[in-house]
Scaffold this active site. Structure first.
Site, PDB file in Angstrom:
ATOM      1  N   ALA A 172       0.901  -1.242  -0.025  1.00  0.00           N
ATOM      2  CA  ALA A 172      -0.025   0.072   0.047  1.00  0.00           C
ATOM      3  C   ALA A 172       0.857   1.293  -0.114  1.00  0.00           C
ATOM      4  O   ALA A 172       0.360   2.329  -0.259  1.00  0.00           O
ATOM      5  CB  ALA A 172      -0.961  -0.102   1.284  1.00  0.00           C
ATOM      6  N   LYS A 173       2.244   1.148   0.397  1.00  0.00           N
ATOM      7  CA  LYS A 173       2.953   2.120   0.344  1.00  0.00           C
ATOM      8  C   LYS A 173       2.318   3.700   0.946  1.00  0.00           C
ATOM      9  O   LYS A 173       2.586   4.594   0.582  1.00  0.00           O
ATOM     10  CB  LYS A 173       3.644   2.453  -1.055  1.00  0.00           C
ATOM     11  N   ARG A 174       1.782   3.252   2.315  1.00  0.00           N
ATOM     12  CA  ARG A 174       1.243   4.430   2.973  1.00  0.00           C
ATOM     13  C   ARG A 174       2.485   4.936   3.909  1.00  0.00           C
ATOM     14  O   ARG A 174       3.472   4.626   3.890  1.00  0.00           O
ATOM     15  CB  ARG A 174       0.140   3.810   3.862  1.00  0.00           C
TER      16      ARG A 174
END
Lengths: 276, 276
Positions: free
Chosen positions: A92-94
């Protein structure tokens, strides 16, 4: 799942394969379009055909969000279909300020809140420690921090000198103060095989999630030469080469065959390294 | 919406206020719980009560994703309720390799695909140019790139020296090669007011999205002292101080009052700077 349990799975399955579930509507086999949720049906058949060959699944959230509410619904159903003992990665590369990262942690780690509870999430480090910590506050959950990514743009900032280190080196070194090896991994692209020896000197005991084998041009053997450690320490991701091995009615069978080929290569590598 | 049209909105409304729509279930007024979707009802009433006082709305996606499919559905309904001529920001802090960022762009920019089409999205720069470009390929859509954020963790990497620049300075300078001022803004936290003079020397003509006024401790006047430019050049975000101004039945009225106070302060600032 802690590091010992993950290694146990790797030993049992003789595989450190992670399968990326990044389905694009246009690329689905046509015969699936008759299903109410063709993307879920695709994922389900891929999972059923490959779960004995891999230790992890990694859906990239972008491929679900792009279809709005129905895509998010597909993601939930896909998570629900994952077998037990599989390590699950929300790619998700949050990353945001503390109270916001805490909400992202609810989204991906708290089943009561969001109907999903992945084992791990990929996080972008740009906003620093307090953007990462809220994920680590969830016991038994992992952060997989972007370190040296597989794309061209990794040259723009990650490899530039940050004080006396490259930025990605500083990310690896700083973040080791934030959590131990049971909750923290790093993303290191397979296209960066030359850097693995050096990265292992910075993070000898951490697991590395390695995308970029296959479609992006990275080589499994080059990654393993320096990337393996005493717990294997690698989850090597393959997506397109497996899930799109065929776009006919035999797609799941062909996905199995593509995954099997990688698993067998990995089994040889694990044996040669005396890890199984 | 291009930079001239955004400035026109600012002049018409005498405001450069952006309202952060970051609703948390626990903080909603109790009387809203009877609605089928209390969070949407909350957002709707906040929007109805404040849209004449602000030029932008910024839902942070974390607050929606945390509630899974129903949260994403609330986000879509909220987007559908935005009035025309309001600049809309998906505060999503995304960023991934090219083909994946392209899917995120579908999620937030392509209504046919996802039922939403925001004017802009916040993007994390860690993965470099090819992680940002797919968003810029959508004409009339903006990237708001994280530069110097408002949180403590901004000290961890952003202000460290990257070759002869600080990392955030390099982000600002490099990214100016990727798009012009009609498609690119920067996030600069209000808690970094001391840096605004310097940031304006790096990016004199860009709009800056400025979170951190209010709950996080930043000051509007300090931000404006050096942050204003000939097109105003600032979108100042306030969330908690407005949306939680009251948790009673008068929450929308109190939100209006809190927004009005900021708008009036902004009107004075715009007048003093001869921008209206």
């Amino acid at each position: 799942m802690n590091i010992a349990q993950l290694f146990e799975q790797i030993q049992q399955k003789k595989s450190f394969l992670c399968i990326g579930l990044d389905p694009v509507m246009d690329k689905l086999p046509k015969h699936l379009l008759k299903y109410e949720d063709p993307v879920f049906e695709f994922n389900k058949q891929i999972i059923d055909a490959t779960h004995d060959l891999c230790v992890a699944y990694k859906p990239n959230t972008a491929f679900y969000e792009s279809r709005g509410v129905k895509g998010w619904n597909t993601l939930v159903k896909t998570w629900q279909h994952f077998p037990e003992h599989i390590f699950t990665i929300a790619d998700a590369k949050r990353g945001d300020i503390g109270n916001t990262s805490a909400m992202y942690a609810e989204a991906f780690f708290n089943c009561e809140s969001s109907d999903m509870s992945f084992d791990s999430i990929t996080v972008a480090p740009y906003m620093g420690k307090d953007s990462v910590s809220p994920f680590l506050n969830h016991p038994d959950k992992w952060v997989i921090l972007l370190a040296l990514t597989s794309n061209q743009g990794s040259e723009d900032f990650q490899v530039k000198q940050l004080e006396d280190k490259k930025l990605y080196e500083q990310v690896i070194l700083s973040s080791q103060q934030w959590a131990d090896v049971n909750q923290l991994m790093y993303v290191v692209g397979a296209t960066k095989a030359d850097e693995f020896k050096h990265i292992r000197s910075l993070a000898p005991d951490h697991f590395l999630l390695v995308p970029g084998v296959g479609a992006q041009g990275g080589s499994l053997s080059a990654v393993c030469e320096y990337g393996l450690n005493k717990h294997c320490g690698l989850l090597v991701n393959s997506a397109r080469n497996i899930i799109y091995a065929s776009n006919g009615e035999d797609f799941a069978e062909k996905a199995h065959a593509a995954a099997l080929e990688l698993q067998q290569e990995m089994e040889q590598i694990l044996k040669a390294a005396n890890l199984i």
